[in-house]
Design a protein around this motif. Structure first.
Motif, PDB file in Angstrom:
ATOM      1  N   ILE A  11       0.665   5.760  -7.697  1.00 22.64           N
ATOM      2  CA  ILE A  11      -0.528   6.546  -8.031  1.00 22.64           C
ATOM      3  C   ILE A  11      -0.171   8.012  -8.208  1.00 22.64           C
ATOM      4  O   ILE A  11      -0.584   8.659  -9.180  1.00 22.64           O
ATOM      5  CB  ILE A  11      -1.604   6.361  -6.950  1.00 22.64           C
ATOM      6  N   SER A  12       0.624   8.532  -7.290  1.00 25.28           N
ATOM      7  CA  SER A  12       1.044   9.930  -7.375  1.00 25.28           C
ATOM      8  C   SER A  12       1.773  10.204  -8.690  1.00 25.28           C
ATOM      9  O   SER A  12       1.466  11.160  -9.404  1.00 25.28           O
ATOM     10  CB  SER A  12       1.933  10.243  -6.175  1.00 25.28           C
ATOM     11  N   GLU A  58       0.631  13.445  -1.736  1.00 23.25           N
ATOM     12  CA  GLU A  58       0.863  12.520  -0.618  1.00 23.25           C
ATOM     13  C   GLU A  58      -0.460  11.879  -0.219  1.00 23.25           C
ATOM     14  O   GLU A  58      -1.370  12.557   0.246  1.00 23.25           O
ATOM     15  CB  GLU A  58       1.452  13.292   0.579  1.00 23.25           C
ATOM     16  N   LEU A  59      -0.576  10.585  -0.473  1.00 21.13           N
ATOM     17  CA  LEU A  59      -1.827   9.901  -0.140  1.00 21.13           C
ATOM     18  C   LEU A  59      -1.742   9.138   1.163  1.00 21.13           C
ATOM     19  O   LEU A  59      -2.715   8.616   1.659  1.00 21.13           O
ATOM     20  CB  LEU A  59      -2.216   8.951  -1.277  1.00 21.13           C
ATOM     21  N   LEU A  60      -0.533   9.055   1.719  1.00 24.04           N
ATOM     22  CA  LEU A  60      -0.387   8.359   2.994  1.00 24.04           C
ATOM     23  C   LEU A  60      -0.685   9.322   4.145  1.00 24.04           C
ATOM     24  O   LEU A  60      -0.912  10.506   3.935  1.00 24.04           O
ATOM     25  CB  LEU A  60       1.047   7.850   3.150  1.00 24.04           C
ATOM     26  N   LEU A  96       0.505   3.216   7.776  1.00 25.27           N
ATOM     27  CA  LEU A  96      -0.269   4.009   6.823  1.00 25.27           C
ATOM     28  C   LEU A  96      -0.681   5.361   7.400  1.00 25.27           C
ATOM     29  O   LEU A  96      -0.904   6.316   6.672  1.00 25.27           O
ATOM     30  CB  LEU A  96      -1.519   3.248   6.362  1.00 25.27           C
ATOM     31  N   TRP A 141       0.835  -1.209   0.000  1.00 25.18           N
ATOM     32  CA  TRP A 141       0.000   0.000   0.000  1.00 25.18           C
ATOM     33  C   TRP A 141       0.868   1.257   0.000  1.00 25.18           C
ATOM     34  O   TRP A 141       0.547   2.238  -0.661  1.00 25.18           O
ATOM     35  CB  TRP A 141      -0.916   0.025   1.222  1.00 25.18           C
ATOM     36  N   THR A 171      -6.735   6.684   4.493  1.00 23.15           N
ATOM     37  CA  THR A 171      -5.768   5.634   4.166  1.00 23.15           C
ATOM     38  C   THR A 171      -5.757   4.547   5.234  1.00 23.15           C
ATOM     39  O   THR A 171      -5.716   3.355   4.918  1.00 23.15           O
ATOM     40  CB  THR A 171      -4.356   6.245   4.029  1.00 23.15           C
ATOM     41  N   LEU A 226       0.820   4.417  -2.491  1.00 22.45           N
ATOM     42  CA  LEU A 226       0.204   5.661  -2.042  1.00 22.45           C
ATOM     43  C   LEU A 226       1.173   6.783  -1.682  1.00 22.45           C
ATOM     44  O   LEU A 226       0.776   7.933  -1.554  1.00 22.45           O
ATOM     45  CB  LEU A 226      -0.694   5.370  -0.820  1.00 22.45           C
ATOM     46  N   ARG A 227       2.465   6.471  -1.492  1.00 18.50           N
ATOM     47  CA  ARG A 227       3.364   7.535  -1.003  1.00 18.50           C
ATOM     48  C   ARG A 227       3.578   8.619  -2.069  1.00 18.50           C
ATOM     49  O   ARG A 227       3.209   8.433  -3.242  1.00 18.50           O
ATOM     50  CB  ARG A 227       4.695   6.938  -0.559  1.00 18.50           C
TER      51      ARG A 227
END
Lengths: 378, 287
Positions: B133-134, B148-150, B231, B123, B155, B127-128
């Motif tokens: 994804i970024s 930043e999705l973390l 996370l 994950w 999350t 996500l980082r």
């Protein structure tokens, strides 16, 4: 419901109804109509397509082609919860987590009936099926017969146009089954609803029905009253499937209208009747069906003036089963065996194996069909 | 008489491994923890019996805020897992047959063949800020800079639901599998629409499975350490993290033991409350 020009007394009509599963044809071009208020049975061996037919009527399966209408309204594409039919399932499918009252109320709640009226209707239907005190019981507290009645009450409280029953007596023991046959018939009379009943048990079909359709390989072999099926079967399958029958393969020696002079492979000759309006000629092979109960048993010589066919033989085997007892009689000169019902009038209680016995039957009781190989497995 | 004694001896011997396991790994450590949590440090190497460790929890808002947050987040995670797991389980149990069914079931299980740590790193790779994804968002021009999705609650929730899914699906598939198809058909046949059949027939039947799945998922989420910490980062504020800090960083075993006990009491209370609300008993859920 006056949007139809058809006979309003017809509750359900199917025209050229067909259902394929892949390449397998489960229901093959069936057409029939059922008058309002009648008890209609579909009788057939397992795998004949009767369950598929019933599930199409209920809406769980869509026909591949053909037309299906209830009270003149087409049911094609109508989901099961919008159809004016209800079904009593093979294992009844009472909701185990609800009480009897909640089970019966379920359908009324779906219709949005007022709460007070629901209670009133539930109580009245429980009284009509003879279980007024069962309202707060859970289904698993009821006996087999009581569950049966609740399953029927749950459907009938909705006043469906047609009630479908999928072999609901199959799970009951013999005594209870006999009792429920009578009770089902009475319930049908009392509620005056059209019942469509499918079964592989011919006795259930014969006892309860106004009309029976005998089904085999996805087709209706014959539709008629129980008496018609029993006394004048129109196909060899019906003759073999409905009731018991002696089935012999014989060749025609001569024909005089419908009356045939027949010869068995062992040389025995007797007379029979063509069951349909078919013409047979000398040398044709036929299957002959003679009911064990249509053969007269006698300890003394049978008078040839009263019977078209007489036979002398020895008792080969006694199959005692109370009222259904049978005697296997072996012809004196030859090995031909005849299955005969043992009359329980007292005269034959001392019958011994090996004893000489005389048989006699009318030519009209020996029904002949063109020879064909098939088996009737239940 | 002797026969009876033989039977008793056999029973004891058969039970011995289980009893030893329960006693040495569950019961004794907990007794020790209880005593530990009830002792206060008054001077170096001097201890007194008292409730000050528990008092510290109630006097420090950070502690019970974390505590409440953990409980709420775990309940939410359980609820989301149920919401996603139920249709999946229904599909596996009722809509498909044979090989497809076995295949789908295995697909649910495969992620659990790798350790939770590896899965959580998976994950993180996605996500980082410099993650898959970024980078993809920047590459396609959907985003101007790296995202930043973390390290946020969403999350954490995604991680928790993902980690728990199997433990919801297995009991649900088992109970839904035992639901007779004709009951569902009868529900429709008597005039019910899909929602009514679900509410009146399917859910009441699946209730033991739903409750046991929820208990397991809730316990796992509440006691989860890796997922919230990895996370959610430093601010994840998960109660297990507090316990870890007390034991390992602060070396305050007494306080950590008290927190451990509070977590045990909390989870027991919530499970008890859940059973009461759904009118289920532990025996018919686990039986």
């Amino acid at each position: 419901m006056s949007d139809t020009t058809r006979d309003p007394a017809i509750d359900l009509e199917c025209r050229e109804l067909t259902k394929y599963f892949g390449n397998f044809c489960a229901v093959d071009n069936i057409s029939f109509s059922i008058p309002a208020g009648s008890f209609f049975s579909i009788l057939g061996p397992s795998g004949c397509g009767k369950t598929t037919l019933l599930r199409m009527l209920a809406g769980f399966q869509e026909p591949t082609s053909g037309e299906l209408s209830i009270k003149g309204r087409s049911m094609l594409g109508v989901p099961p919860n919008k159809r004016p039919v209800n079904m009593v399932f093979q294992h009844l499918a009472l909701f185990p987590m609800m009480t009897v009252g909640e089970n019966i109320a379920y359908g009324l709640e779906c219709q949005g009936v007022d709460k007070a009226l629901i209670l009133q209707k539930v109580q009245s239907v429980l009284e009509r099926v003879g279980l007024p005190d069962a309202i707060n019981k859970k289904p698993d507290q009821l006996s087999g017969g009581q569950k049966q009645r609740i399953a029927i009450a749950r459907c009938l409280v909705l006043e469906p146009d047609v009630l479908l029953l999928d072999e609901p007596l199959g799970a009951l023991d013999l005594k209870l089954r006999e009792h429920m046959k009578v009770e089902l018939k009475q319930l049908q009379n009392q509620f005056n609803t059209t019942f469509i009943y499918i079964t592989h048990d011919q006795s259930e079909a014969l006892v309860m029905s106004d009309q029976v359709a005998v089904m085999n390989n996805g087709k209706f072999e014959q539709v008629g009253t129980p008496q018609e099926l029993y006394y004048s079967p129109q196909t060899d399958f019906v003759a073999a499937f409905v009731g018991e029958n002696n089935r012999w393969r014989a060749s025609v020696r001569g024909a005089e209208g419908a009356v045939l002079e027949l010869e068995l492979p062992n040389g025995m000759t007797f007379k029979g009747t063509a069951a349909r309006k078919e013409a047979f000629g000398a040398g044709d092979l036929v299957d002959v069906f003679v009911r064990p109960e249509a053969i007269m048993l006698s300890k003394t010589q049978v008078d040839t003036a009263t019977f078209d066919n007489v036979l002398e033989g020895q008792v080969d085997c006694l199959l005692f089963d109370g009222a259904n007892s049978r005697v296997l009689v072996k012809e004196s000169n030859g090995n031909h065996e005849v299955n005969v019902t043992l009359p329980q009038t007292g005269e034959f209680n001392d019958l011994q194996e090996g004893q000489t016995i005389y048989l006699g039957w009318q030519q009209a009781q020996a029904k002949c069909f063109p020879a064909r190989d098939f088996s009737v497995e239940e | 008489m002797t026969g009876h004694n033989h039977f008793r001896l056999g029973l004891v011997l058969l039970m011995a491994p289980l009893l030893i396991w329960l006693l040495s790994l569950i019961f004794i450590p907990h007794i020790d923890m209880l005593f530990l949590s009830l002792s206060e440090k008054v001077a170096p190497r001097v201890y007194e019996t008292g409730l000050s460790n528990y008092a510290a929890f109630f006097n420090e808002p950070l502690y019970w805020n974390t505590f409440a947050r953990t409980a709420v987040m775990s309940i939410l995670a359980t609820f989301l897992t149920l919401l996603i797991g139920f249709p999946v389980s229904y599909y596996i149990a009722k809509m498909v047959r044979g090989r497809v069914r076995a295949f789908l079931f295995i697909m649910c299980m495969i992620p659990f063949w790798v350790s939770e740590l590896v899965r959580t790193f998976g994950w993180m790779i996605l996500l980082r800020e410099t993650g898959v994804i970024s980078s993809f968002l920047v590459f396609t021009g959907l985003s101007e800079g790296p995202v930043e999705l973390l390290y946020n609650d969403v999350t954490i929730m995604v991680g928790l639901v993902y980690t728990s899914m199997l433990f919801m699906v297995v009991p649900l598939v088992t109970t839904l599998d035992s639901l007779d198809d004709s009951l569902v058909e009868a529900g429709y046949d008597l005039g019910g629409n899909g929602l009514r059949v679900l509410r009146k027939v399917i859910i009441p039947h699946a209730m033991p499975g739903i409750v046991s799945g929820c208990i397991v998922v809730f316990m796992l989420s509440l006691g989860n350490y890796l997922t919230p910490v990895l996370l959610g980062g430093k601010d994840s504020m998960w109660f297990t993290e507090q316990i870890y800090t007390q034991f390992i960083t602060r070396f305050n075993w007494e306080q950590g033991a008290a927190f451990g006990f509070l977590l045990l009491i909390l989870s027991s209370l919530i499970v008890w409350g859940g059973l009461k609300i759904t009118r289920q008993t532990l025996s018919n859920t686990m039986g």
